[in-house]
Enzyme design. Sequence first.
Site, PDB file in Angstrom:
ATOM      1  N   ASP A   1       0.862  -1.178   0.067  1.00  9.34           N
ATOM      2  CA  ASP A   1       0.066  -0.209   0.127  1.00  9.34           C
ATOM      3  C   ASP A   1       0.979   1.425   0.166  1.00  9.34           C
ATOM      4  O   ASP A   1       1.529   1.437   1.047  1.00  9.34           O
ATOM      5  CB  ASP A   1      -0.929   0.087   1.138  1.00  9.34           C
ATOM      6  CG  ASP A   1      -1.870   1.292   1.414  1.00  9.34           C
ATOM      7  OD1 ASP A   1      -1.839   1.987   0.311  1.00  9.34           O
ATOM      8  OD2 ASP A   1      -2.311   1.484   2.334  1.00  9.34           O
ATOM      9  N   HIS A   2       1.103   1.881  -1.285  1.00 11.11           N
ATOM     10  CA  HIS A   2       1.672   3.030  -1.301  1.00 11.11           C
ATOM     11  C   HIS A   2       1.058   4.283  -2.008  1.00 11.11           C
ATOM     12  O   HIS A   2       0.198   3.844  -2.907  1.00 11.11           O
ATOM     13  CB  HIS A   2       3.086   2.980  -2.080  1.00 11.11           C
ATOM     14  CG  HIS A   2       4.146   2.364  -1.243  1.00 11.11           C
ATOM     15  ND1 HIS A   2       5.393   3.114  -1.497  1.00 11.11           N
ATOM     16  CD2 HIS A   2       4.302   1.149  -0.492  1.00 11.11           C
ATOM     17  CE1 HIS A   2       6.317   2.347  -0.395  1.00 11.11           C
ATOM     18  NE2 HIS A   2       5.609   1.181  -0.168  1.00 11.11           N
TER      19      HIS A   2
ATOM     20  N   GLU B   1       6.026   5.293   6.308  1.00  9.70           N
ATOM     21  CA  GLU B   1       7.182   6.289   5.692  1.00  9.70           C
ATOM     22  C   GLU B   1       6.678   7.499   5.580  1.00  9.70           C
ATOM     23  O   GLU B   1       5.648   7.940   4.792  1.00  9.70           O
ATOM     24  CB  GLU B   1       7.714   5.617   4.487  1.00  9.70           C
ATOM     25  CG  GLU B   1       8.071   4.235   4.896  1.00  9.70           C
ATOM     26  CD  GLU B   1       6.962   3.035   4.268  1.00  9.70           C
ATOM     27  OE1 GLU B   1       5.816   3.605   3.767  1.00  9.70           O
ATOM     28  OE2 GLU B   1       7.175   1.913   5.074  1.00  9.70           O
TER      29      GLU B   1
END
Length: 317
Positions: free
Chosen positions: A37-38, A106
């Site tokens: 998942d980005h 991130e």
Amino acid sequence: MVSIGYFLASEQFGPADLVDQAKRAEQAGFERLWVSDHFHPWHDAQGQSPFVWGTIGALSQATGLPVTTAVTCPTVRIHPAIIAQAAATAAVQLGGRFVLGVGSGEALNEHILGDRWPDPAIRLDMLEEAVQLIRRMHRGDTVSHHGTYYEVQEARIYTLPEQPVPIYISGFGPQATTLAARIGDGYCTVVPDRELIDTFRSTGGGDKPVQAGVKVSWAEQENIGLDSAHRLWANDLLPGQLAQTLPRPADFEAAMSLIDHESSRQHFAVGPDPEQHLEHLQQYVDAGVDELYIQQIGPDLDGFFTTYAKEILPALR
């Protein structure tokens, strides 16, 4: 016995390709699916970033395999109440064959709305509160929550699976791994680190499932496999907190220039030799993982799926 799944890389492939790979993986004998998942790929050469919840909806109609997000960050870019709804819908679509894998995220993906990127300890606190909130909402109650990081007012999820969605927690250091043991239904990692897995099991994880993802680059020639792995995924070798703190794909591309081909050769299984692939994957089995998810980096999917179906999967099992 380790269960072998296929790792769908949302950073590298569009949604139609991911669905096609999932169908081919099922036909080849893979038993499960991981899907990343980005919002951004790690760098521009990877070149994709479809919305994972749309992909999962398509997967639910294309295969019968269980699906885990690897992993979703439910803390900054998307509010945990929205993740709770998305996960519940995914579990209904998949007939209960869905695991919500979550992590602290991130900056690459989470900075996009202008939010401050918190320190690691705060990110873990946010993750713990988010998981608690998601679990409350999955009970079907009308929830009002006034927490340290999140507010929810009179929200109820109506479309729910028969059983609560399992939530697995990713961890790449002792603090996150201990949190996973304490609040998770399972543990996600991408390194064959026996010490971390032992930490998970000894601090409350017990016999809960441990999932791990690994990338390989099958190709008819070793140098071609190495070139693909180095060009597309050398970011996996960046040290320290860089993967969590660099904010742009361009920053990852710049940092990757410090990684040489030989380092990539040591990190990835590349080329056609089944023994090299088996030796690489066996590290994860020896580290104690329960579910191992394998991603093919290179473009030769025919060769990868044929070789893995005939030689790698039977040997691993």
